[in-house]
Design a protein around this motif. Structure first.
Motif, PDB file in Angstrom:
ATOM      1  N   ILE A 411      19.164 -34.323  39.204  1.00 54.55           N
ATOM      2  CA  ILE A 411      20.627 -34.821  38.461  1.00 54.55           C
ATOM      3  C   ILE A 411      20.126 -35.191  36.900  1.00 54.55           C
ATOM      4  CG2 ILE A 411      22.232 -36.526  38.481  1.00 54.55           C
ATOM      5  CD1 ILE A 411      22.307 -36.762  41.453  1.00 54.55           C
ATOM      6  N   SER A 412      18.881 -36.059  36.734  1.00 60.88           N
ATOM      7  CA  SER A 412      18.666 -36.767  35.467  1.00 60.88           C
ATOM      8  C   SER A 412      18.109 -35.509  34.629  1.00 60.88           C
ATOM      9  CB  SER A 412      17.684 -37.548  35.755  1.00 60.88           C
ATOM     10  OG  SER A 412      16.398 -37.093  36.244  1.00 60.88           O
ATOM     11  N   THR A 413      17.369 -34.566  35.082  1.00 61.91           N
ATOM     12  CA  THR A 413      17.067 -33.198  34.480  1.00 61.91           C
ATOM     13  C   THR A 413      17.933 -32.366  33.845  1.00 61.91           C
ATOM     14  OG1 THR A 413      14.771 -33.383  35.612  1.00 61.91           O
ATOM     15  CG2 THR A 413      15.377 -31.377  34.371  1.00 61.91           C
ATOM     16  N   PHE A 414      19.087 -32.125  35.030  1.00 63.12           N
ATOM     17  CA  PHE A 414      20.199 -31.481  34.504  1.00 63.12           C
ATOM     18  C   PHE A 414      20.758 -32.048  33.248  1.00 63.12           C
ATOM     19  CE2 PHE A 414      24.486 -30.415  34.743  1.00 63.12           C
ATOM     20  CZ  PHE A 414      24.630 -28.859  34.626  1.00 63.12           C
ATOM     21  N   ILE A 415      21.216 -33.439  33.473  1.00 61.67           N
ATOM     22  CA  ILE A 415      21.971 -34.001  32.445  1.00 61.67           C
ATOM     23  C   ILE A 415      21.100 -33.886  31.154  1.00 61.67           C
ATOM     24  CG2 ILE A 415      23.187 -36.253  31.748  1.00 61.67           C
ATOM     25  CD1 ILE A 415      23.451 -36.792  34.666  1.00 61.67           C
ATOM     26  N   GLY A 416      19.726 -34.423  31.042  1.00 68.18           N
ATOM     27  CA  GLY A 416      18.905 -34.491  29.994  1.00 68.18           C
ATOM     28  C   GLY A 416      19.080 -33.199  29.216  1.00 68.18           C
ATOM     29  N   ILE A 417      18.870 -32.001  29.965  1.00 66.12           N
ATOM     30  CA  ILE A 417      18.843 -30.589  29.287  1.00 66.12           C
ATOM     31  C   ILE A 417      19.815 -30.276  28.594  1.00 66.12           C
ATOM     32  CG2 ILE A 417      18.539 -28.187  29.846  1.00 66.12           C
ATOM     33  CD1 ILE A 417      16.552 -28.771  32.057  1.00 66.12           C
ATOM     34  N   VAL A 418      21.092 -30.587  29.306  1.00 67.82           N
ATOM     35  CA  VAL A 418      22.441 -30.243  28.636  1.00 67.82           C
ATOM     36  C   VAL A 418      22.632 -31.024  27.469  1.00 67.82           C
ATOM     37  CG1 VAL A 418      24.820 -30.242  29.084  1.00 67.82           C
ATOM     38  CG2 VAL A 418      23.298 -29.541  30.774  1.00 67.82           C
ATOM     39  N   VAL A 419      22.540 -32.512  27.556  1.00 74.48           N
ATOM     40  CA  VAL A 419      22.802 -33.384  26.591  1.00 74.48           C
ATOM     41  C   VAL A 419      21.953 -33.133  25.515  1.00 74.48           C
ATOM     42  CG1 VAL A 419      23.289 -35.673  25.616  1.00 74.48           C
ATOM     43  CG2 VAL A 419      23.881 -34.953  27.893  1.00 74.48           C
ATOM     44  N   LEU A 434      26.938 -37.909  21.011  1.00 73.47           N
ATOM     45  CA  LEU A 434      25.804 -37.867  22.432  1.00 73.47           C
ATOM     46  C   LEU A 434      24.901 -39.029  22.264  1.00 73.47           C
ATOM     47  CD1 LEU A 434      25.824 -34.091  22.834  1.00 73.47           C
ATOM     48  CD2 LEU A 434      27.262 -35.799  24.126  1.00 73.47           C
ATOM     49  N   GLN A 435      24.320 -39.229  21.033  1.00 73.26           N
ATOM     50  CA  GLN A 435      23.088 -39.905  20.875  1.00 73.26           C
ATOM     51  C   GLN A 435      23.542 -41.449  21.177  1.00 73.26           C
ATOM     52  OE1 GLN A 435      19.706 -39.037  20.821  1.00 73.26           O
ATOM     53  NE2 GLN A 435      20.822 -37.252  21.451  1.00 73.26           N
ATOM     54  N   ARG A 436      24.860 -41.783  20.603  1.00 75.58           N
ATOM     55  CA  ARG A 436      25.320 -43.220  20.967  1.00 75.58           C
ATOM     56  C   ARG A 436      25.461 -43.567  22.468  1.00 75.58           C
ATOM     57  NH1 ARG A 436      24.053 -42.301  16.279  1.00 75.58           N
ATOM     58  NH2 ARG A 436      22.288 -42.649  17.275  1.00 75.58           N
ATOM     59  N   ILE A 437      26.040 -42.473  22.822  1.00 78.56           N
ATOM     60  CA  ILE A 437      26.333 -42.538  24.381  1.00 78.56           C
ATOM     61  C   ILE A 437      25.153 -42.822  25.133  1.00 78.56           C
ATOM     62  CG2 ILE A 437      27.221 -41.383  26.624  1.00 78.56           C
ATOM     63  CD1 ILE A 437      29.004 -40.159  24.932  1.00 78.56           C
ATOM     64  N   ALA A 438      24.236 -42.017  24.859  1.00 77.48           N
ATOM     65  CA  ALA A 438      22.603 -42.007  25.504  1.00 77.48           C
ATOM     66  C   ALA A 438      22.103 -43.470  25.129  1.00 77.48           C
ATOM     67  CB  ALA A 438      21.765 -40.989  24.944  1.00 77.48           C
ATOM     68  N   GLU A 439      22.211 -43.958  23.817  1.00 73.77           N
ATOM     69  CA  GLU A 439      21.751 -45.370  23.615  1.00 73.77           C
ATOM     70  C   GLU A 439      22.179 -46.322  24.321  1.00 73.77           C
ATOM     71  OE1 GLU A 439      22.078 -45.617  19.491  1.00 73.77           O
ATOM     72  OE2 GLU A 439      20.576 -43.877  18.838  1.00 73.77           O
ATOM     73  N   MET A 440      23.638 -46.298  24.634  1.00 75.37           N
ATOM     74  CA  MET A 440      24.127 -47.384  25.402  1.00 75.37           C
ATOM     75  C   MET A 440      23.824 -47.259  26.963  1.00 75.37           C
ATOM     76  SD  MET A 440      28.173 -46.628  24.092  1.00 75.37           S
ATOM     77  CE  MET A 440      28.769 -47.589  25.402  1.00 75.37           C
ATOM     78  N   ILE A 441      23.580 -45.999  27.383  1.00 76.54           N
ATOM     79  CA  ILE A 441      22.986 -46.006  28.782  1.00 76.54           C
ATOM     80  C   ILE A 441      21.739 -46.500  28.725  1.00 76.54           C
ATOM     81  CG2 ILE A 441      22.561 -44.497  30.641  1.00 76.54           C
ATOM     82  CD1 ILE A 441      24.924 -42.744  29.763  1.00 76.54           C
ATOM     83  N   ALA A 442      20.949 -46.079  27.554  1.00 83.04           N
ATOM     84  CA  ALA A 442      19.470 -46.598  27.697  1.00 83.04           C
ATOM     85  C   ALA A 442      19.065 -48.085  27.536  1.00 83.04           C
ATOM     86  CB  ALA A 442      18.535 -46.023  26.693  1.00 83.04           C
ATOM     87  N   SER A 443      20.158 -48.707  26.943  1.00 77.09           N
ATOM     88  CA  SER A 443      20.087 -50.196  26.486  1.00 77.09           C
ATOM     89  C   SER A 443      20.612 -50.973  27.886  1.00 77.09           C
ATOM     90  CB  SER A 443      21.099 -50.601  25.429  1.00 77.09           C
ATOM     91  OG  SER A 443      22.408 -50.386  25.824  1.00 77.09           O
ATOM     92  N   LEU A 444      21.121 -50.588  29.039  1.00 78.34           N
ATOM     93  CA  LEU A 444      21.428 -51.042  30.296  1.00 78.34           C
ATOM     94  C   LEU A 444      20.101 -51.402  30.899  1.00 78.34           C
ATOM     95  CD1 LEU A 444      24.496 -48.896  31.513  1.00 78.34           C
ATOM     96  CD2 LEU A 444      24.609 -51.057  30.582  1.00 78.34           C
ATOM     97  N   PRO A 445      20.072 -52.906  31.076  1.00 77.61           N
ATOM     98  CA  PRO A 445      19.083 -53.048  32.246  1.00 77.61           C
ATOM     99  C   PRO A 445      19.023 -52.460  33.194  1.00 77.61           C
ATOM    100  CG  PRO A 445      20.549 -54.850  31.958  1.00 77.61           C
ATOM    101  CD  PRO A 445      21.068 -53.761  31.299  1.00 77.61           C
ATOM    102  N   LEU A 482      14.439 -37.803  28.840  1.00 76.14           N
ATOM    103  CA  LEU A 482      14.183 -36.473  28.791  1.00 76.14           C
ATOM    104  C   LEU A 482      15.340 -35.941  27.757  1.00 76.14           C
ATOM    105  CD1 LEU A 482      13.327 -33.973  29.812  1.00 76.14           C
ATOM    106  CD2 LEU A 482      14.942 -33.891  31.613  1.00 76.14           C
ATOM    107  N   GLN A 483      16.423 -36.213  27.520  1.00 80.22           N
ATOM    108  CA  GLN A 483      17.327 -35.727  26.540  1.00 80.22           C
ATOM    109  C   GLN A 483      16.786 -35.845  24.810  1.00 80.22           C
ATOM    110  OE1 GLN A 483      19.877 -36.737  23.942  1.00 80.22           O
ATOM    111  NE2 GLN A 483      18.960 -38.939  24.236  1.00 80.22           N
ATOM    112  N   ARG A 484      16.289 -37.124  24.867  1.00 76.84           N
ATOM    113  CA  ARG A 484      15.783 -37.223  23.563  1.00 76.84           C
ATOM    114  C   ARG A 484      14.260 -36.296  23.270  1.00 76.84           C
ATOM    115  NH1 ARG A 484      16.477 -42.843  24.489  1.00 76.84           N
ATOM    116  NH2 ARG A 484      14.375 -43.160  25.311  1.00 76.84           N
ATOM    117  N   LEU A 485      13.621 -36.152  24.444  1.00 78.61           N
ATOM    118  CA  LEU A 485      12.513 -35.027  24.145  1.00 78.61           C
ATOM    119  C   LEU A 485      13.114 -33.643  24.023  1.00 78.61           C
ATOM    120  CD1 LEU A 485      10.008 -36.215  26.912  1.00 78.61           C
ATOM    121  CD2 LEU A 485       9.691 -36.533  24.267  1.00 78.61           C
TER     122      LEU A 485
END
Length: 609
Positions: A411-419, A434-445, A482-485
């Motif tokens: 699941i995480s790989t598929f989302i990371g590749i697409v985004v 997309l990056q702001r959404i990713a940062e919001m999710i990444a900032s969650l504990p 993964l999406q950042r990479l």
């Protein structure tokens, strides 16, 4: 000559094509430029030279194979519990009979995890897991028992009663409810005692006059010493909650005061010659060899399903905790009920003369005097607080832990590749959103958020659906790295000449992204997915360990460790946590080493740093 040259050219072209596609096993000659090893073969060769990674891969594949095949061979019943098998240490010695008892033994008796036998000299032997409490061990036979000439023994849940040749009754083991405190009238030599019985916190003595005396806890075991049939009893059959008796007239009676399914003896049960009882049922054998079972038969064990007898008839009944065995007049055995531990699998083509059967152990003596044993031999990795086999739960829990980690990574790989692919290729406002959404999710504990989400949603779901919730939660919260990479790689590759050429040819944008760009970042994806697999397994184990993951009775390695989160368990029942911790550690370390090896093999520059 021209045809030969053309054939050589064709052969040379085909060879070169195969070499470019699959590589060449032959040694490379620096002067032959057409011998080129394919990228895939290069990665395989480089990875195979890494002994640490190859060893890790082999170990991990072996674990995965065991976890996939093991549950098919050793399934578990999620509803299974047995208080008689609680916290049994690892070992396979339950039926390891001492040599002194293999020929001409006087008596055998089985407890939940131990057995006691008497040899021809009247000496007592104990084997199996005989430690019934932290300080009490059945193997510590009292001096008075060692000095006596014992003729019979009877094992209860945590104590033993013995009968000497002079009529004395002796007992040892747990005495918390006075079940080992023999009444004074039986401590001295006498000629009154004809049989002895031991059950849960209660001991019973049958006298020559047909009376039954008891000592121990009469509250748990429903027993009335003033029963109207006192003076007529010839045999007893204790269940887990009461005592059945057979009278001289062939009548079966309940020796307690509570009316229940066991005490309600069927009306047609008459002219009985033998009785036996499991934990929750009673069986009676009449003069014609017919067996009737009543009580509370388990749907799983079906103790009431008496098989049809084709030749001969049953002349004697024996019982275990959840199964029955009938001895036929021709020496054959008929078994029915539970076979969870092989207790209903006696040796074939053997004629038996007598048997001893209690709990999960069976001891049979054939017509030649040879001893045979079958039933529960022990537990390879011990049992837990509900009497469940730790090894079986580790197998089934390992499959669940690996499955959760694998699906979460997918699941995480598929989302990371697409985004990451879309964000890196299109850039601009799409990239910013997309990056702001990713940062919001990444900032969650991560752990607190997953625990809250599981508490809010998971508490409403059954155990099997909660498993899928854990997979989705792990997948939805672990794709940002993964999406950042992928985005960084796509930003670099999209400016390459072949991408510009594809645009010029009018190839669709989605095809450029997924057919031309993403294949060139597959190395990053593979390495990251491999490492995320280990992280997902650890996260699931952490959530389960904290009580917010997959809930028992469904096993995972994490919730098995959670159930052992107790100082008493850690100190006294080490097998409850050490095997699960070792398996998780081995898997995570192996996956990380596999990922490191893949990274080095795919990216040759990493080996130069």
């Amino acid at each position: 000559m021209a045809n030969k040259k053309n054939n050589n050219k064709k052969q040379s072209f085909s060879q070169m094509l195969m070499i470019r596609l699959f590589g060449n096993d032959k040694n490379i000659d620096m002067f032959e430029e057409e011998q080129v090893i394919s990228p895939f073969r290069t990665v395989v060769n480089t990875y195979s030279e890494n002994k640490v990674s190859m060893t890790s891969l082999a170990v991990f594949l072996i674990i995965v194979a065991i976890m996939l095949i093991g549950p098919l061979m050793f399934p578990i019943d999620l509803s299974y519990t047995d208080i008689s098998q609680i916290h049994v240490p690892p070992g396979r010695d339950f039926l390891k009979v001492p040599d002194a008892l293999k020929e001409d033994a006087r008596s055998f008796s089985s407890g939940p995890t131990f057995s006691v036998g008497v040899d021809k000299n009247g000496d007592v032997h104990v084997w199996g897991k005989s430690k019934v409490t932290t300080f009490i061990d059945i193997a510590d036979v009292p001096k008075e028992v060692k000095e006596a000439n014992i003729v019979k023994v009877a094992c209860g849940m945590d104590h033993v009663v013995a009968l000497a040749d002079d009529g004395r009754v002796l007992s040892w083991g747990n005495n918390r409810q006075m079940q080992s405190e023999v009444p004074y009238q039986f401590k001295e030599a006498n000629d009154q005692v004809v049989d002895i019985y031991a059950t849960y916190q209660l001991s019973l003595v049958l006298t020559k006059q047909g009376y039954v005396e008891s000592f121990g806890n009469r509250m748990i075991m429903d027993f009335d010493e003033f029963n109207e049939h006192q003076g007529e009893i010839v045999k007893l059959a204790p269940t887990s909650t009461g005592v059945m008796a057979l009278t001289e007239s062939g009548e079966v009676t309940y020796m307690g005061t509570i009316i229940n399914n066991i005490s309600r003896v069927p009306e047609h049960v008459k002219d009985i010659v033998d009785i036996a009882a499991t934990s929750e049922t009673v069986a009676a054998l009449d003069e014609d060899g017919n067996v009737t079972v009543w009580g509370n038969p388990s749907r799983t064990y079906q103790e009431n399903k008496v098989p049809e007898i084709e030749d001969g008839k049953i002349v004697k009944l024996y019982s275990g905790r959840h199964n029955y065995t009938g001895l036929k007049d021709n020496g054959d055995l008929v078994t029915w009920g539970s076979n969870l531990f092989g207790e209903s699998n006696p040796p074939k083509n053997v004629k038996f003369e007598k048997m001893y059967s209690e709990f999960f152990g069976n001891y049979g003596i054939d017509t030649d005097g040879k001893l045979h044993t079958w039933g529960l031999k022990g537990y390879l990795l011990g049992t837990d607080e509900l009497g469940r086999d730790v090894a079986r739960r580790l197998l089934n829990g390992g499959r669940m832990s690996l499955f959760i980690g694998a699906i979460a990574v997918v699941i995480s790989t598929f989302i990371g590749i697409v985004v990451g692919g879309i964000s890196g290729f299109f850039g601009g406002k799409i990239d910013m959103v997309l990056q702001r959404i990713a940062e919001m999710i990444a900032s969650l504990p991560f752990l607190p958020f997953a625990m809250i989400l599981n508490s809010l949603i998971g508490s409403r779901l059954p155990s099997n659906q909660r498993v899928f919730l854990i997979m989705i939660v792990l997948g939805l919260l672990s794709w940002t790295g993964l999406q950042r990479l992928v985005r960084a790689q796509v930003l670099s590759i999209r400016e390459q000449e072949y991408v510009i050429a594809a645009r010029s040819l009018g190839i669709k944008t989605i095809n450029i992204v997924f057919k031309h760009i993403l294949p060139n970042v597959v190395s990053v994806i593979i390495v990251n997915a491999t490492l995320n697999f280990a992280s997902s397994m650890l996260t699931e184990a952490t959530l389960s360990y904290l009580g917010f993951g997959v809930q028992p009775p469904q096993p995972t390695w994490g919730n098995m460790l959670f159930s052992a989160n107790n100082s008493i368990i850690i100190e006294h029942y080490w097998w409850r946590w050490i095997f699960g911790a070792i398996l998780i550690s081995i898997c995570v370390v192996c996956i990380n080493l596999i990922g490191d090896g893949l990274r080095d093999a795919i990216d040759p520059k990493s080996r130069q740093r």
